[in-house]
Design a protein around this motif. Structure first.
Motif, mmCIF file in Angstrom:
data_model
loop_
_atom_site.group_PDB
_atom_site.id
_atom_site.type_symbol
_atom_site.label_atom_id
_atom_site.label_comp_id
_atom_site.label_asym_id
_atom_site.label_seq_id
_atom_site.Cartn_x
_atom_site.Cartn_y
_atom_site.Cartn_z
ATOM 1 N N ASP A 191 -9.045 -1.061 1.275
ATOM 2 C CA ASP A 191 -8.920 -2.330 0.561
ATOM 3 C C ASP A 191 -9.567 -3.470 1.336
ATOM 4 O O ASP A 191 -10.180 -4.364 0.747
ATOM 5 C CB ASP A 191 -7.441 -2.631 0.305
ATOM 6 C CG ASP A 191 -7.232 -3.688 -0.757
ATOM 7 O OD1 ASP A 191 -8.005 -3.698 -1.738
ATOM 8 O OD2 ASP A 191 -6.310 -4.502 -0.616
ATOM 9 N N ARG A 192 -9.435 -3.446 2.643
ATOM 10 C CA ARG A 192 -10.062 -4.471 3.471
ATOM 11 C C ARG A 192 -11.580 -4.439 3.292
ATOM 12 O O ARG A 192 -12.225 -5.478 3.134
ATOM 13 C CB ARG A 192 -9.693 -4.247 4.936
ATOM 14 C CG ARG A 192 -10.209 -5.314 5.893
ATOM 15 C CD ARG A 192 -9.637 -5.090 7.269
ATOM 16 N NE ARG A 192 -9.999 -3.776 7.787
ATOM 17 C CZ ARG A 192 -9.418 -3.196 8.839
ATOM 18 N NH1 ARG A 192 -8.408 -3.797 9.448
ATOM 19 N NH2 ARG A 192 -9.824 -2.021 9.259
ATOM 20 N N ARG B 13 -12.530 -5.540 -0.363
ATOM 21 C CA ARG B 13 -12.529 -6.993 -0.551
ATOM 22 C C ARG B 13 -13.843 -7.614 -0.082
ATOM 23 O O ARG B 13 -14.347 -8.567 -0.693
ATOM 24 C CB ARG B 13 -11.356 -7.629 0.199
ATOM 25 C CG ARG B 13 -10.004 -7.422 -0.446
ATOM 26 C CD ARG B 13 -8.965 -8.375 0.133
ATOM 27 N NE ARG B 13 -8.826 -8.246 1.572
ATOM 28 C CZ ARG B 13 -7.973 -7.413 2.179
ATOM 29 N NH1 ARG B 13 -7.196 -6.626 1.444
ATOM 30 N NH2 ARG B 13 -7.878 -7.375 3.488
ATOM 31 N N MET C 126 -7.515 2.217 -10.202
ATOM 32 C CA MET C 126 -8.400 1.063 -10.269
ATOM 33 C C MET C 126 -8.930 0.839 -11.680
ATOM 34 O O MET C 126 -9.540 -0.200 -11.957
ATOM 35 C CB MET C 126 -9.587 1.252 -9.316
ATOM 36 C CG MET C 126 -9.218 1.283 -7.857
ATOM 37 S SD MET C 126 -10.678 1.444 -6.783
ATOM 38 C CE MET C 126 -11.404 -0.192 -6.935
ATOM 39 N N ARG D 259 -3.852 -7.716 -1.292
ATOM 40 C CA ARG D 259 -4.185 -6.402 -1.862
ATOM 41 C C ARG D 259 -4.981 -6.615 -3.144
ATOM 42 O O ARG D 259 -4.597 -7.392 -4.007
ATOM 43 C CB ARG D 259 -2.897 -5.635 -2.162
ATOM 44 C CG ARG D 259 -3.120 -4.284 -2.843
ATOM 45 C CD ARG D 259 -1.785 -3.563 -3.051
ATOM 46 N NE ARG D 259 -0.820 -4.393 -3.712
ATOM 47 C CZ ARG D 259 -0.730 -4.582 -5.029
ATOM 48 N NH1 ARG D 259 -1.583 -3.964 -5.842
ATOM 49 N NH2 ARG D 259 0.191 -5.359 -5.535
ATOM 50 N N TRP E 218 -7.376 -3.673 -4.504
ATOM 51 C CA TRP E 218 -7.978 -2.477 -5.094
ATOM 52 C C TRP E 218 -7.308 -2.019 -6.391
ATOM 53 O O TRP E 218 -7.998 -1.617 -7.335
ATOM 54 C CB TRP E 218 -8.003 -1.335 -4.071
ATOM 55 C CG TRP E 218 -6.680 -0.667 -3.833
ATOM 56 C CD1 TRP E 218 -5.679 -1.111 -3.021
ATOM 57 C CD2 TRP E 218 -6.225 0.556 -4.408
ATOM 58 N NE1 TRP E 218 -4.617 -0.247 -3.046
ATOM 59 C CE2 TRP E 218 -4.921 0.796 -3.896
ATOM 60 C CE3 TRP E 218 -6.778 1.483 -5.286
ATOM 61 C CZ2 TRP E 218 -4.172 1.916 -4.238
ATOM 62 C CZ3 TRP E 218 -6.035 2.589 -5.641
ATOM 63 C CH2 TRP E 218 -4.738 2.808 -5.116
ATOM 64 N N ASN E 219 -5.989 -2.084 -6.474
ATOM 65 C CA ASN E 219 -5.297 -1.634 -7.689
ATOM 66 C C ASN E 219 -4.473 -2.750 -8.300
ATOM 67 O O ASN E 219 -3.484 -2.512 -8.973
ATOM 68 C CB ASN E 219 -4.408 -0.429 -7.391
ATOM 69 C CG ASN E 219 -3.252 -0.787 -6.446
ATOM 70 O OD1 ASN E 219 -3.313 -1.777 -5.719
ATOM 71 N ND2 ASN E 219 -2.209 0.023 -6.442
ATOM 72 N N ARG E 220 -4.901 -3.968 -8.088
ATOM 73 C CA ARG E 220 -4.132 -5.128 -8.518
ATOM 74 C C ARG E 220 -4.361 -5.438 -9.998
ATOM 75 O O ARG E 220 -5.457 -5.249 -10.532
ATOM 76 C CB ARG E 220 -4.536 -6.341 -7.679
ATOM 77 C CG ARG E 220 -3.626 -7.550 -7.863
ATOM 78 C CD ARG E 220 -3.713 -8.407 -6.646
ATOM 79 N NE ARG E 220 -2.814 -9.552 -6.694
ATOM 80 C CZ ARG E 220 -2.438 -10.198 -5.616
ATOM 81 N NH1 ARG E 220 -2.858 -9.819 -4.423
ATOM 82 N NH2 ARG E 220 -1.634 -11.243 -5.701
ATOM 83 N N TYR F 273 0.818 -1.217 0.000
ATOM 84 C CA TYR F 273 0.000 0.000 0.000
ATOM 85 C C TYR F 273 0.851 1.267 0.000
ATOM 86 O O TYR F 273 0.344 2.333 -0.327
ATOM 87 C CB TYR F 273 -0.950 -0.013 1.203
ATOM 88 C CG TYR F 273 -1.874 -1.206 1.165
ATOM 89 C CD1 TYR F 273 -3.079 -1.148 0.480
ATOM 90 C CD2 TYR F 273 -1.514 -2.407 1.761
ATOM 91 C CE1 TYR F 273 -3.919 -2.249 0.408
ATOM 92 C CE2 TYR F 273 -2.345 -3.521 1.694
ATOM 93 C CZ TYR F 273 -3.536 -3.439 1.018
ATOM 94 O OH TYR F 273 -4.354 -4.533 0.938
ATOM 95 N N TYR G 159 -5.117 0.873 3.133
ATOM 96 C CA TYR G 159 -5.189 -0.497 3.640
ATOM 97 C C TYR G 159 -6.603 -0.780 4.156
ATOM 98 O O TYR G 159 -7.189 -1.830 3.873
ATOM 99 C CB TYR G 159 -4.166 -0.707 4.760
ATOM 100 C CG TYR G 159 -4.300 -2.047 5.438
ATOM 101 C CD1 TYR G 159 -3.772 -3.196 4.856
ATOM 102 C CD2 TYR G 159 -4.974 -2.173 6.653
ATOM 103 C CE1 TYR G 159 -3.908 -4.434 5.460
ATOM 104 C CE2 TYR G 159 -5.116 -3.406 7.275
ATOM 105 C CZ TYR G 159 -4.582 -4.531 6.663
ATOM 106 O OH TYR G 159 -4.730 -5.761 7.273
#
Length: 309
Positions: free
Chosen positions: A73-74, A77, A285, A216, A218-220, A45, A70
């Motif tokens: 993102d939690r 998910r 994203m 992670r 969100w931007n993966r 992050y 962080y």
């Protein structure tokens, strides 16, 4: 190459980030978060705040900003996993129903009724069925009941029990191994072809695993990106949906939910979160350009109040 980095205490990790790399933070607060979450989980992050080709952070980078992403993102998910769960349950239900109807409740015991699985893959699939059912009948009441009542005659249960003890990777394998007409029927009901659905199920399984392991997201960049339907204009005009960032995966999930759970409030929950991000993080994203004009999203935007940062 030999790995030579030394062990660092949480205090030393905090000093490395603050003194050597330039992160702005309350030292005690940073140490507490490093102790609770871990350096390398958090590193995913703060990576976007590093100078290119350097371990140093851009001036003004705060740990609070990193921590906020962080936390986002939690929560992100959890929202994504809600959509994944609905797709997963739908696929289990459809496969069990159609395969049992067309090949019999125990059709999987005949390799010829799963014609797209090679002999080796079929044997591996049946072995995993025994493993997962063996674990389930010790804990799941429905599996335990079948075993106690019919186990003297059946080593494995019928489709409608079996699909509910499989992991989703096995469900994907079952779909891919099914007769062509079964695969076409399920894909047709979702308004896509089998090639696209094959791709989408791999993406869903990949995203599911990331969510399950708290990775992670969100931007993966997804290793198995969803294929974009070529023949459906709403994926391309007036906005061309790309599959290289999360936007493409979220669009795929939204499309499936239109057919699986048309009354869901999932999109509002998702977009309320996205609109809370800065414009730059939205772009990371994949929410870029005129995405709001995309026919797959535009009908759902009118009732959502934007709170963009």
């Amino acid at each position: 190459m030999e790995y030579t980095k030394p062990f660092l205490t949480f205090e030393q990790q905090a000093d490395l980030l603050m003194n050597d790399r330039g992160m702005v933070a309350d030292r005690d607060d940073l140490i507490n978060h490093l102790r609770d979450v871990g350096y390398y989980r958090l590193s995913g992050y703060w990576h976007i705040h590093k100078k290119q080709g350097s371990d140093e952070f851009w001036e003004g980078t705060t740990f609070r900003r990193v921590w906020d992403m962080y936390v986002f993102d939690r929560q992100f998910r959890l929202v994504v996993f809600d959509a994944v769960e609905r797709v997963e349950v739908y696929m289990r239900t459809q496969l069990a129903y159609i395969l049992a109807e067309q090949t019999g409740p125990f059709g999987f015991l005949d390799r010829g009724r799963l014609p797209r699985l090679s002999e080796k893959r079929y044997e591996h699939f049946i072995e995993k069925c025994h493993d997962t059912y063996g674990r389930a009948k010790r804990g799941e009441p429905f599996a335990k009941h079948f075993h106690n009542k019919y186990g003297d005659h059946h080593d494995l249960p019928p489709y409608w029990i079996l699909v509910n003890v499989m992991d989703f990777g096995m469900v994907v394998a079952l779909y891919k191994g099914s007769p062509v007409l079964v695969r076409k029927q399920i894909a047709h009901n979702l308004g896509i072809n089998t090639t696209v659905l094959d791709s989408w199920l791999l993406t869903v399984n990949t995203v599911r695993n990331i969510c399950a392991h708290h990775g992670r997201l969100w931007n993966r960049t997804i290793g198995n990106p969803p294929k974009i339907p070529r023949s459906q204009p709403k994926w391309h005009d007036p906005y061309d949906v790309k599959n290289d960032k999360m936007f493409g995966t979220l669009t795929m999930l939204s499309y499936l939910l239109e057919r699986i759970a048309p009354d869901t409030s999932w999109r509002k929950r998702l977009l309320d979160m996205v609109f809370g991000l800065t414009r730059r993080n939205q772009e990371r994203m994949g929410f870029t350009g005129e995405w709001r004009e995309c026919p797959l999203w535009k009908p759902y935007l009118s009732n959502i109040e934007s709170t963009e940062g």
